[in-house]
Design a protein around this motif. Structure first.
Motif, PDB file in Angstrom:
ATOM      1  N   LEU A 116     -12.398   3.428   4.273  1.00  0.00           N
ATOM      2  CA  LEU A 116     -11.099   4.096   4.341  1.00  0.00           C
ATOM      3  C   LEU A 116     -10.888   4.700   5.728  1.00  0.00           C
ATOM      4  CD1 LEU A 116      -8.485   4.869   2.935  1.00  0.00           C
ATOM      5  CD2 LEU A 116      -9.621   6.938   2.124  1.00  0.00           C
ATOM      6  N   GLY A 139       0.827  -1.209   0.000  1.00  0.00           N
ATOM      7  CA  GLY A 139       0.000   0.000   0.000  1.00  0.00           C
ATOM      8  C   GLY A 139       0.857   1.253   0.000  1.00  0.00           C
ATOM      9  N   ARG A 195     -12.580   3.942  -4.347  1.00  0.00           N
ATOM     10  CA  ARG A 195     -12.495   2.496  -4.597  1.00  0.00           C
ATOM     11  C   ARG A 195     -13.122   1.667  -3.483  1.00  0.00           C
ATOM     12  NH1 ARG A 195      -6.664   0.778  -6.525  1.00  0.00           N
ATOM     13  NH2 ARG A 195      -7.743  -1.201  -6.795  1.00  0.00           N
ATOM     14  N   LEU A 251      -4.613  10.998  -4.179  1.00  0.00           N
ATOM     15  CA  LEU A 251      -4.533   9.541  -4.122  1.00  0.00           C
ATOM     16  C   LEU A 251      -5.435   8.983  -3.028  1.00  0.00           C
ATOM     17  CD1 LEU A 251      -0.695   9.106  -4.689  1.00  0.00           C
ATOM     18  CD2 LEU A 251      -2.543   8.576  -6.310  1.00  0.00           C
ATOM     19  N   ARG A 252      -5.497   9.683  -1.905  1.00  0.00           N
ATOM     20  CA  ARG A 252      -6.394   9.251  -0.834  1.00  0.00           C
ATOM     21  C   ARG A 252      -7.837   9.274  -1.332  1.00  0.00           C
ATOM     22  NH1 ARG A 252      -9.937  10.545   2.766  1.00  0.00           N
ATOM     23  NH2 ARG A 252      -9.885   9.623   4.862  1.00  0.00           N
ATOM     24  N   SER A 289       2.548   1.571  -3.415  1.00  0.00           N
ATOM     25  CA  SER A 289       1.588   2.000  -4.422  1.00  0.00           C
ATOM     26  C   SER A 289       1.383   3.511  -4.367  1.00  0.00           C
ATOM     27  CB  SER A 289       0.267   1.268  -4.192  1.00  0.00           C
ATOM     28  OG  SER A 289      -0.736   1.782  -5.016  1.00  0.00           O
ATOM     29  N   LEU A 290       1.160   4.038  -3.169  1.00  0.00           N
ATOM     30  CA  LEU A 290       0.960   5.485  -3.014  1.00  0.00           C
ATOM     31  C   LEU A 290       2.206   6.268  -3.424  1.00  0.00           C
ATOM     32  CD1 LEU A 290      -0.964   5.597   0.377  1.00  0.00           C
ATOM     33  CD2 LEU A 290      -1.869   6.214  -1.876  1.00  0.00           C
ATOM     34  N   ARG A 317      -8.828   8.897  -4.342  1.00  0.00           N
ATOM     35  CA  ARG A 317      -8.972   7.777  -5.270  1.00  0.00           C
ATOM     36  C   ARG A 317      -9.234   6.479  -4.503  1.00  0.00           C
ATOM     37  NH1 ARG A 317      -4.136   7.389  -9.291  1.00  0.00           N
ATOM     38  NH2 ARG A 317      -4.494   9.621  -9.293  1.00  0.00           N
ATOM     39  N   TRP A 318      -8.480   6.267  -3.414  1.00  0.00           N
ATOM     40  CA  TRP A 318      -8.697   5.076  -2.586  1.00  0.00           C
ATOM     41  C   TRP A 318     -10.093   5.124  -1.971  1.00  0.00           C
ATOM     42  CZ3 TRP A 318      -4.222   2.709   0.688  1.00  0.00           C
ATOM     43  CH2 TRP A 318      -3.171   2.341  -0.151  1.00  0.00           C
ATOM     44  N   GLU A 319     -10.515   6.310  -1.570  1.00  0.00           N
ATOM     45  CA  GLU A 319     -11.835   6.466  -0.968  1.00  0.00           C
ATOM     46  C   GLU A 319     -12.934   6.076  -1.974  1.00  0.00           C
ATOM     47  OE1 GLU A 319     -13.113   9.807   1.960  1.00  0.00           O
ATOM     48  OE2 GLU A 319     -13.663  10.492  -0.058  1.00  0.00           O
TER      49      GLU A 319
END
Length: 159
Positions: free
Chosen positions: A127, A15, A121, A114-115, A18-19, A117-119
């Motif tokens: 998250l 993780g 997903r 990016l956060r 990736s970030l 984007r994760w949110e």
């Protein structure tokens, strides 16, 4: 399916990687092809008071020589300068330049993107839950490279 402790460590590292890899690629697209994660860590440490290679090496848990090489790269690229210390003319202090602070600001902006984007997903609640669990397990304070977390706790310092 039950995972091993090693699997958990690799997932956490994945993780992080990736970030960081996505942030580095985005910084390159924005014109900063020469910035690496160590440069961000070094500039943050310098801005926080690690104003010479010895202190920077301690803060990053690397040798003075490795820190000096990082400083040389940062100076060459215009992210850091060495200025005379107003209290001791023999001493040169490292300082982050306006360009260095701009790269740090852009990096923070990218990590926020990016956060988000994760949110999108996994959903905001998941998250937030993951972040809360990580804060519980790893501590809410920023990590330090110069002192292992167990040692900082023993010394009564934030880890």
């Amino acid at each position: 399916m039950s995972r091993s402790g090693a699997d958990l460590a690799l997932l956490l590292l994945g993780g992080f990687r990736s970030l960081v890899d996505e942030a580095t690629a985005e910084l390159a697209r924005r014109g900063h092809q020469d910035v690496r994660p160590v440069h961000d860590f070094a500039m943050r440490a310098i801005a926080d008071g690690a104003d010479d290679a010895t202190r920077l090496g301690r803060r990053l848990s690397v040798s003075k020589q490795a820190a000096a090489k990082t400083v040389a790269v940062l100076r060459e690229r215009g992210y850091v300068t060495r200025e005379a210390d107003p209290l001791d003319g023999r001493r040169k202090r490292l300082q982050v330049t306006a360009l260095g602070f701009e790269v740090l600001r852009q990096g923070e902006e990218i990590f926020d993107e990016l956060r988000e984007r994760w949110e999108r997903r996994i959903g905001p609640a998941e998250l937030e839950r993951m972040e809360a669990h990580l804060a519980t397990l790893a501590g809410a304070s920023p990590i330090r490279f110069d002192t292992p977390a167990w040692m900082a706790r023993d010394l009564g310092e934030p880890s």
